[in-house]
Design an enzyme around this catalytic site. Structure first.
Site, PDB file in Angstrom:
ATOM      1  N   HIS A 113      -1.597   8.110   6.271  1.00  0.00           N
ATOM      2  CA  HIS A 113      -1.896   6.814   5.648  1.00  0.00           C
ATOM      3  C   HIS A 113      -3.050   6.112   6.352  1.00  0.00           C
ATOM      4  O   HIS A 113      -3.714   5.265   5.749  1.00  0.00           O
ATOM      5  CB  HIS A 113      -0.641   5.923   5.716  1.00  0.00           C
ATOM      6  CG  HIS A 113      -0.904   4.505   5.335  1.00  0.00           C
ATOM      7  ND1 HIS A 113      -1.063   4.107   4.025  1.00  0.00           N
ATOM      8  CD2 HIS A 113      -1.088   3.369   6.089  1.00  0.00           C
ATOM      9  CE1 HIS A 113      -1.306   2.799   3.988  1.00  0.00           C
ATOM     10  NE2 HIS A 113      -1.331   2.328   5.219  1.00  0.00           N
ATOM     11  N   HIS A 159      -9.686   2.387   1.184  1.00  0.00           N
ATOM     12  CA  HIS A 159      -8.266   2.161   0.938  1.00  0.00           C
ATOM     13  C   HIS A 159      -8.072   1.712  -0.513  1.00  0.00           C
ATOM     14  O   HIS A 159      -8.372   0.570  -0.864  1.00  0.00           O
ATOM     15  CB  HIS A 159      -7.746   1.101   1.904  1.00  0.00           C
ATOM     16  CG  HIS A 159      -6.255   0.980   1.924  1.00  0.00           C
ATOM     17  ND1 HIS A 159      -5.448   1.454   0.908  1.00  0.00           N
ATOM     18  CD2 HIS A 159      -5.425   0.438   2.849  1.00  0.00           C
ATOM     19  CE1 HIS A 159      -4.191   1.197   1.193  1.00  0.00           C
ATOM     20  NE2 HIS A 159      -4.146   0.581   2.364  1.00  0.00           N
ATOM     21  N   CYS A 203       0.826  -1.221   0.000  1.00  0.00           N
ATOM     22  CA  CYS A 203       0.000   0.000   0.000  1.00  0.00           C
ATOM     23  C   CYS A 203       0.858   1.267   0.000  1.00  0.00           C
ATOM     24  O   CYS A 203       0.333   2.376   0.109  1.00  0.00           O
ATOM     25  CB  CYS A 203      -0.981  -0.058   1.146  1.00  0.00           C
ATOM     26  SG  CYS A 203      -1.991  -1.532   0.993  1.00  0.00           S
TER      27      CYS A 203
END
Lengths: 416, 87
Positions: A307, A343, A169
């Protein structure tokens, strides 16, 4: 080490075009509008075997740049990439017809690639009593790791280097970093860089997060992604993509290009401590390294795009790292874009950065939404919650993106 | 299946493989490739669809029989004449 602004213009890297597909917008302007209106892009979703869940789903027009046959032949990640890359080039105002295609490089971050197609084929052969003779000849070209970047190259007749960057990610940021490095090395004159995600089309990602106790649930889909909130219960999986055109500053100035910002610093490092649990000490080191490369102090960063994914431990760990680095900064504001779109995996870093770049022009920090009860362990001075905040002139945006296997990435964009 | 049924089935397969093409004026005698944008992966799709729909295994050395509608129907007729059209 030479800080960004002290480099010659031929080594300074700028962002000159943005193309994106997000669950709450199909362009840079639409995304910004949704963020300032606190509009979520998370919806109810259903996928085979897993059943009903929630996801960030995109509705961009695949057919704008692809024929029906190309869509059928390729992958969702490829379609996302083609759309974002084409939009970025159009936004950059490049004379694409006369652009030397052998000098264009494509660097696309992915969290994973191939799961969707492999699951599809296994499902298909199950209908034929697992006769592998019906396994598609398209499986290999669809699942090679370079597929999303390769589909962009095919669609746009780009003959320079193309590949994906597998960085969990952190991949969106890693794509940008790769693009900058290749421009500095002279390996290309134009980089199409960023990240893509097709992850909502694999049931495996939902099932795996669910087994890990890290998949968000909520009766109202728009409130499911709630980083920093005491009642957060996991990740909302999303698809999407964001590709930037990146150029050396001298090239961009020569063609009088619009410049969104300069990549003034970046860093990548590794926890080397756990498969999934983040390490705030290493995250802080990554932040410090990026600041050092940029020649900036923490107090000079106006916005930190966090994040945080909405997991119980991950959000707390990131906040620990942020406190360690920005604890004394009165100038720095923090927000989170996953609270709107979920996400977006390989696209997350690039998309979340795009959501913040307009602050250079409007001086507004969009908030983290869905925070009804702030987790005391996620408290940060400067955390912008639930409504946009006018913060005055913005000069630097820092973007965090972290991933499994302990990969950390930070990019810092400065206003020119 | 009659030759007409087989032709109809091939048209149905081509519609999924070449969704951007207008098949209404497809001629039976000339090669598919002279009329449609088809590559080797597309021909493998025809083979795969026949395999999935009718469990027909076409040996690789006989793929050339699928060059045109005429040759395809002629090749498939003895194989498919006793088969019912798949729903």
């Amino acid at each position: 080490m030479i800080a960004g602004q002290q480099l010659p213009d031929s080594q300074r890297i700028v962002l000159t075009g943005i193309g994106l597909a997000a669950p709450n917008g199909n362009s840079y302007a639409e995304l910004r509008e949704s963020l300032l209106a606190c509009r979520s892009g998370v919806s109810p979703y259903e996928i085979r075997y897993f059943g009903k869940t929630l996801a960030g789903i995109c509705d961009f027009d695949e057919r704008r740049y692809q024929k029906r046959k190309d869509v059928r032949r390729g992958t969702r990640a490829g379609s996302v990439g083609v759309y974002a890359a084409r939009e970025a080039v159009a936004d950059a105002g490049l004379d694409w017809e006369n652009c030397e295609k052998s000098r264009v490089g494509i660097y696309v971050g992915v969290t994973e690639h191939g799961n969707v197609e492999t699951e599809n084929e296994i499902y298909e052969i199950k209908q034929f009593d697992y006769d592998i003779k019906v396994w598609s000849h398209h499986h290999n070209p669809r699942t090679v790791a370079n597929n999303p970047a390769g589909e962009i190259a095919l669609n746009m007749s780009i003959t320079g280097p193309h590949y994906t960057i597998g960085a969990a990610c952190a991949a969106g940021n890693a794509g940008l970093i790769q693009g900058a490095q290749m421009l500095r090395l002279g390996e290309c004159d134009l980089a199409l860089a960023g990240g893509v995600s097709e992850s909502i089309h694999t049931f495996g990602i939902f099932a795996s997060f669910s087994s890990q106790g890290a998949l968000a649930t909520h009766e109202d889909a728009t409130q499911a992604s709630r980083p920093f909130d005491r009642d957060r219960n996991g990740i909302v999986v999303a698809e999407g993509g964001c590709i930037y055109t990146m150029e050396r500053l001298d090239d961009a100035r020569r063609r009088d290009a619009k410049i969104y910002g300069e990549l003034v610093g970046y860093a990548l490092n590794t926890d080397a401590t756990d498969f999934v649990l983040p390490n705030p000490e290493r995250q802080a080191q990554c932040l410090e390294l990026a600041l050092k490369k940029a020649g900036l102090a923490a107090e000079e960063i106006d916005i930190v795009s966090t994040h945080a994914t909405g997991t119980s431990s991950g959000d707390i760990q990131e906040c620990k790292a942020l406190r360690a680095v920005f604890g004394k900064s009165e100038r720095t504001h923090f927000n989170n874009t996953k609270s709107y779109i979920g996400h977006c995996m390989g696209a997350a870093g690039a998309l979340e950065l795009a959501g913040n770049l307009a602050a250079f022009d409007d001086g507004v920090c969009h908030p983290t939404i869905n925070v009804e009860n702030l987790d005391p362990e996620c408290e940060l001075n400067g955390l912008v919650l639930n409504q946009p905040r006018e913060i005055g002139p913005v000069k630097y945006v820092l973007n965090n993106s972290f991933g499994m296997l302990g990969i950390n990435s930070v990019v810092i964009i400065g206003k020119l | 299946m009659t030759p007409g049924d087989i032709r109809e089935e091939i048209i149905d397969i081509l519609e999924s493989i070449a969704p951007d093409e207008d098949l209404s004026e497809l001629q039976d005698a000339p090669n598919f490739r002279d009329q449609l944008e088809l590559d080797s992966m597309d021909f493998l799709d025809i083979v795969m669809e026949l395999r999935k729909r009718y469990r027909i295994q076409i040996p690789e050395e006989e793929y050339e029989q699928l060059a045109s509608m005429q040759s395809t129907v002629a090749y498939l007729e003895p194989i498919m004449k006793d088969m019912a059209k798949a729903s």
